[in-house]
Design a protein around this motif. Structure first.
Motif: not given
Length: 227
Positions: A97-104
């Motif tokens: 996702p190119i530097n996008q992190r998953s939410s908790r």
């Protein structure tokens, strides 16, 4: 209950994906050559063909970094089934996702670490093969909570200046279940519906996975039509 040979094939497919997903070494995987599938023993092919909206269907599911408007798809699975020839083809990939992190909350559901996605193809890399897999616009796309999957996929496509998927092409099994069962809390989830029809959901006991859920959805759909 689902026929024994269907369970065996489902188990092999799930184990193959899970083996690679557990080490996050699996890149885009497609089985372009059709391979057989079977129906539950008490569902006749002839009856099902009379009820199906199309002889061919594509089932799909995504896992994402979250549910917000700008969240990204990080895992996608599609299963094409031809109910005339009883053959299927599959498509699967993890996605960077190119530097996008998953939410908790998202991570709690799919258990895919952010760091594991850095070596995976981006949606730009994947889009040509993905769009080729669903190129025939006459084949309906079936998803559980289709509005969410369509929104997430279309956000990815629009970011690449590619045509979005039409709402009219989608069949939503969640909405089908709501019409059948009402809107009681939790009764129309994929797990609840599979349990109702004695479809084994042990593959998603610890986490949700796009291929696991897509294969389960493909097994569930005939029951929703015939019930």
């Amino acid at each position: 209950a689902v026929a024994d040979d269907t369970v065996a094939q489902l188990s092999r497919d799930l184990n193959r994906i899970e083996l690679n997903r557990s080490t996050f070494s699996l890149r885009a995987v497609a089985k372009p050559d059709p391979h057989p599938f079977t129906l539950p023993s008490h569902i006749s092919k002839e009856r099902l063909l009379r009820l199906l909206p199309s002889r061919e269907l594509i089932f799909l599911d995504t896992e994402t970094t979250g549910i917000a408007k700008r969240d990204r798809v990080i895992e996608i699975a599609l299963v094409y089934r031809n109910y005339e020839t009883m053959e299927q083809r599959t498509f699967y990939s993890l996605i960077n996702p190119i530097n996008q992190r998953s939410s908790r909350a998202a991570y709690a559901a799919h258990k895919i670490p952010d760091a594991a996605l850095a070596s995976q193809p981006t949606m730009r890399d994947l889009a040509p093969s993905l769009l080729s897999f669903i190129a025939d616009a006459t084949i309906p796309l079936v998803a559980h909570n289709a509005a969410f999957d369509r929104r997430m996929i279309n956000y990815e496509l629009s970011g690449l200046s590619l045509p979005e998927l039409d709402k009219e092409r989608f069949i939503c099994t969640y909405e089908m279940a709501r019409r059948m069962n009402g809107t009681g809390k939790g009764i129309n989830t994929l797990s609840a519906l599979c349990e109702n029809y004695t479809i084994d959901t042990s593959s998603r006991s610890e986490c949700h996975g796009a291929m696991q859920d897509t294969l389960l959805l493909a097994e569930l759909y005939p029951f929703l039509l015939i019930d």
